[in-house]
Design an enzyme around this catalytic site. Structure first.
Site, short mmCIF file in Angstrom:
data_model
loop_
_atom_site.label_atom_id
_atom_site.label_comp_id
_atom_site.label_asym_id
_atom_site.label_seq_id
_atom_site.Cartn_x
_atom_site.Cartn_y
_atom_site.Cartn_z
N GLY A 126 34.26 115.62 -9.60
CA GLY A 126 35.33 115.25 -8.66
C GLY A 126 35.36 113.76 -8.40
N GLY A 165 33.76 120.93 -16.54
CA GLY A 165 33.59 121.73 -17.76
C GLY A 165 33.48 120.85 -18.99
CB THR A 224 28.19 113.76 -4.88
OG1 THR A 224 28.49 114.66 -3.81
CG2 THR A 224 26.76 113.29 -4.70
CG ASP A 242 30.28 117.45 -1.33
OD1 ASP A 242 31.28 116.93 -0.82
OD2 ASP A 242 30.31 118.52 -1.96
NE ARG A 272 31.19 122.11 -4.97
CZ ARG A 272 32.11 122.03 -5.92
NH1 ARG A 272 32.81 123.07 -6.22
NH2 ARG A 272 32.30 120.91 -6.58
CE1 TYR A 282 40.67 117.77 -4.26
CE2 TYR A 282 42.30 118.96 -2.98
CZ TYR A 282 41.28 118.96 -3.91
OH TYR A 282 40.86 120.13 -4.49
CG MET A 283 44.67 112.45 2.34
SD MET A 283 45.50 112.62 3.90
CE MET A 283 45.45 110.92 4.44
NE ARG A 304 38.19 114.64 -4.75
CZ ARG A 304 37.93 115.70 -5.48
NH1 ARG A 304 36.81 116.37 -5.29
NH2 ARG A 304 38.73 116.08 -6.44
N1 LIG Z 1 23.83 122.73 -15.88
C1 LIG Z 1 24.60 121.91 -16.58
N2 LIG Z 1 24.27 121.53 -17.82
C2 LIG Z 1 25.07 120.70 -18.54
N3 LIG Z 1 26.22 120.20 -18.07
C3 LIG Z 1 26.62 120.53 -16.85
C4 LIG Z 1 25.84 121.40 -16.03
N4 LIG Z 1 26.48 121.56 -14.85
C5 LIG Z 1 27.61 120.82 -14.93
N5 LIG Z 1 27.69 120.21 -16.13
C6 LIG Z 1 28.78 119.35 -16.59
O1 LIG Z 1 28.87 118.21 -15.73
C7 LIG Z 1 30.23 117.88 -15.50
C8 LIG Z 1 30.50 117.74 -14.03
O2 LIG Z 1 30.00 118.88 -13.32
P1 LIG Z 1 30.66 119.37 -11.95
O3 LIG Z 1 32.10 119.70 -12.18
O4 LIG Z 1 29.80 120.41 -11.39
O5 LIG Z 1 30.72 118.07 -11.04
P2 LIG Z 1 29.54 117.21 -10.43
O6 LIG Z 1 29.03 116.27 -11.43
O7 LIG Z 1 28.55 118.13 -9.80
O8 LIG Z 1 30.33 116.38 -9.36
P3 LIG Z 1 30.88 116.87 -7.93
O9 LIG Z 1 30.36 118.24 -7.67
O10 LIG Z 1 30.35 115.87 -6.98
O11 LIG Z 1 32.35 116.81 -8.04
C9 LIG Z 1 31.08 118.96 -16.15
O12 LIG Z 1 31.68 118.42 -17.30
C10 LIG Z 1 30.10 120.06 -16.46
O13 LIG Z 1 30.43 120.72 -17.66
O1 LIG Z 2 39.17 120.35 -6.24
P1 LIG Z 2 38.08 119.75 -7.04
O2 LIG Z 2 38.47 118.51 -7.74
O3 LIG Z 2 37.44 120.72 -7.96
O4 LIG Z 2 36.96 119.24 -6.04
C1 LIG Z 2 36.56 119.90 -4.90
C2 LIG Z 2 35.08 119.69 -4.67
O5 LIG Z 2 34.63 118.42 -5.04
C3 LIG Z 2 33.79 117.88 -4.04
O6 LIG Z 2 34.50 116.86 -3.41
C4 LIG Z 2 32.55 117.31 -4.63
O7 LIG Z 2 32.89 116.22 -5.42
C5 LIG Z 2 33.51 119.03 -3.10
O8 LIG Z 2 33.30 118.63 -1.80
C6 LIG Z 2 34.73 119.89 -3.27
O9 LIG Z 2 34.46 121.23 -3.03
MG LIG Z 3 28.49 119.08 -7.90
#
Ligand SMILES: Nc1ncnc2c1ncn2[C@@H]1O[C@H](COP(=O)(O)OP(=O)(O)OP(=O)(O)O)[C@@H](O)[C@H]1O
Ligand SMILES: O=P(O)(O)OC[C@H]1O[C@](O)(CO)[C@@H](O)[C@@H]1O
Ligand SMILES: [Mg+2]
Length: 517
Positions: A126, A190, A243, A245, A290, A400-401, A403
């Site tokens: 995010g 993803g 993050t 969060d 979250r 979203y505002m 972030r």
């Molecule tokens: N366990 C894992 N192993 C490998 N890749 C991962 C794993 N978990 C998440 N990823 C990859 O990391 C990227 C970001 O993951 P995710 O969407 O959970 O956001 P994040 O990095 O946790 O950020 P946020 O939660 O703060 O938005 C994605 O492309 C996802 O495929």
């Molecule tokens: O709607 P999106 O882009 O998946 O993101 C929502 C999530 O991303 C976060 O802002 C973490 O980056 C969480 O607080 C929230 O649940």
């Molecule tokens: Mg995360």
């Protein structure tokens, strides 16, 4: 645990637990400049140490910063190779010294020749205020401090490694991006295919990978690092945690968090104005968070207008003695209006009980949350109706505002320093997640930030401060408090002694967690 230094065509098998925590980018220079001296001594007995130093010097280069006009006057600019940063600064007399991380900063010798560096930058997950500042400073820092010219943008997150062109970036092309929210590189959830990602890194000759993202992203970075190491590639992987969060373990605070808290004030102010201008007015604000309620907690503490803050870490209930409804009724009687802040992850179990729906996941496998703000609004309305209480409730969802905005001044400085620390570490050949630990920048092994999540401790002083500022009920029974204390006790157990790849001794050698196993 075996450790092989293969980058230089030399293979040195080691089974010492401390060295197994050693520099992730397994460089020969790591032995001289980074490894604990015990290991160095054991690898190179006195008689041949001079030769070994000469050998290692052959494979590393003087840091070009030493000739940089801006830094030439700085006393002690280079970080001592043995400097460490402790994870815990408050310790008891006679207690173990605990985990230490390698201190971030420029090294006297670097592993990469600037003209050989081919770096790439990716943002995943995010959005968060400050992403563009980090990107800008990575490009400018690599270019201005280390004279690196080959820097590429990976577009739209991890999948961009194998599905999009790599776009060249220069200080000119990123010049004013820090004034914008979001990420100029694009981001996604993803699409993490470790093999395809590393195939592309290898095929394109990339040797420094800068990965900006949250907990999921850092897990992905660790997978990439392990595959790079398995293939014996000379590639440094630098994770920069992002993050709003603030849920990433070990580090003091993630960048963008302060900006998000500041922006949340505007929503709380609006809720307060609406609530106080109505008879029995309630302003309800939902903020991100979250699994961790840091934004809600800090926004509440900063505002002082909030009467109740609900976070995922502190379960609450609606009805009966000590419940939320009872408190709302009392507060409206006392003050005629009230403001409630709720973190998006709070009360999910309560909603699931009243509206059973199948779990849904996002592309990264994160559980999609039910709208606690909307649910709570309806529940409060129904309750007041049943009690024949006149009231007005306004629900504000600034999700979203908070972030999608550019980072504030202090986050801008933080982002800049983080980017510089990441560059120094990658130039020295390490792989790591960079972060501030007790006010000092450190190189943290990936697994340390991915194995747990940073959460608000409801047994901590900060939560007590919040409760005493809002005067809300704690919603906790004696049993809940004991459970939380036990969970804390288990989480804070001293590190497991030698034999598990880590090593702790009283007083003398601390556990040196420099990089990756
Ligand atoms: N366990 C894992 N192993 C490998 N890749 C991962 C794993 N978990 C998440 N990823 C990859 O990391 C990227 C970001 O993951 P995710 O969407 O959970 O956001 P994040 O990095 O946790 O950020 P946020 O939660 O703060 O938005 C994605 O492309 C996802 O495929
Ligand atoms: O709607 P999106 O882009 O998946 O993101 C929502 C999530 O991303 C976060 O802002 C973490 O980056 C969480 O607080 C929230 O649940
Ligand atoms: Mg995360």
């Amino acid at each position: 645990m075996d450790f092989h230094i293969i980058w230089m065509g030399v293979s040195v098998g080691r089974s010492d637990p401390k060295w197994s925590m050693g520099s992730p980018a397994p460089l020969v220079h790591g032995i001289i400049f980074s490894a604990p001296s015990g290991i160095f001594n054991c690898l190179f007995p006195c008689s041949c140490r001079a030769a070994a130093y000469a050998f290692m010097e052959f494979w590393t280069f003087p840091n070009p910063l030493q000739d940089h006009p801006a830094y030439s006057t700085v006393k002690q600019y280079f970080v001592n190779a043995d400097d460490t940063v402790p994870e815990k600064v408050v310790v008891q007399k006679d207690s173990l010294r605990g985990v230490h991380f390698r201190r971030a900063g420029p090294r006297q010798r670097v592993y990469f020749e600037p003209e050989d560096v081919k770096a790439c930058i990716v943002t995943c997950g995010g959005l968060c205020p400050g992403l563009n500042t980090v990107i800008r400073e990575l490009v400018c820092g690599l270019s201005h401090m280390y004279n690196v010219n080959d820097i590429f943008a990976i577009q739209n997150g991890y999948k961009g490694f194998y599905s999009s062109n790599y776009l060249p970036m220069t200080p000119k092309s990123v010049n004013d991006i820090h004034k914008r929210g979001g990420t100029v590189l694009g981001s996604s959830r993803g699409g993490h295919d470790t093999n395809k990602i590393v195939d592309n890194i290898q095929d394109r000759g990339i040797n420094q990978v800068y990965i900006i993202g949250g907990d999921g992203t850092q897990k992905g970075a660790y997978e990439i690092f392990k595959e790079i190491r398995r293939r014996g590639l000379k590639v440094a992987v630098a994770g920069i945690p992002k993050t709003i969060d603030n849920d990433i373990a070990v580090i003091d605070k993630s960048f963008g968090f302060d900006t998000a808290v500041e922006e949340a004030q505007r929503a709380i102010d609006a809720a307060h104005v609406e609530a106080s201008s109505a008879e029995n007015g309630i302003g309800l604000v939902k903020l991100m968070g979250r699994y961790s309620g840091f934004i809600a907690m800090y926004a509440t503490l900063a505002s002082r207008d909030v009467d109740c803050c609900l976070i995922p870490e502190s379960p609450f209930y609606l009805e009966g003695k000590g419940g939320l409804f009872e408190y709302i009724e009392r507060r409206l009687k006392e003050n005629n209006h009230m403001v409630i802040v709720v973190a998006e992850g709070a009360g999910q179990d309560l909603i699931a009980k009243s509206i059973p729906v199948a779990d849904q996941l996002d592309a990264s496998g994160n559980k999609l949350l039910l709208d606690v703000g909307l649910w709570l609004t309806h529940k409060i309305k129904d309750y007041c109706k049943s009690k024949k209480m006149e009231m007005t409730i306004k629900y504000i969802d600034p999700t979203y505002m908070i972030r999608a905005i550019p980072s504030n001044a202090s986050d801008n400085v933080y982002c800049t320093l983080l980017a510089h620390s990441a560059i120094h570490g990658a130039m020295a050949g390490y792989s790591f997640t960079v972060g501030m630990v007790n006010g000092r920048h450190a190189y943290i092994p990936f697994h340390r930030v991915t194995s747990t999540r940073n959460k608000v401790k409801i047994t901590d002083r900060m939560w007590a401060r919040l409760l005493s500022s809002t005067n809300q009920p704690s919603f906790l029974s004696e049993e809940d408090i004991n459970e939380a204390r036990e969970a804390d006790r288990l989480a804070n157990r001293p590190p497991v002694p030698a034999g598990t790849g880590e090593h702790t001794k009283k007083h003398s050698t601390s556990l040196l967690a420099n990089g990756e196993k």
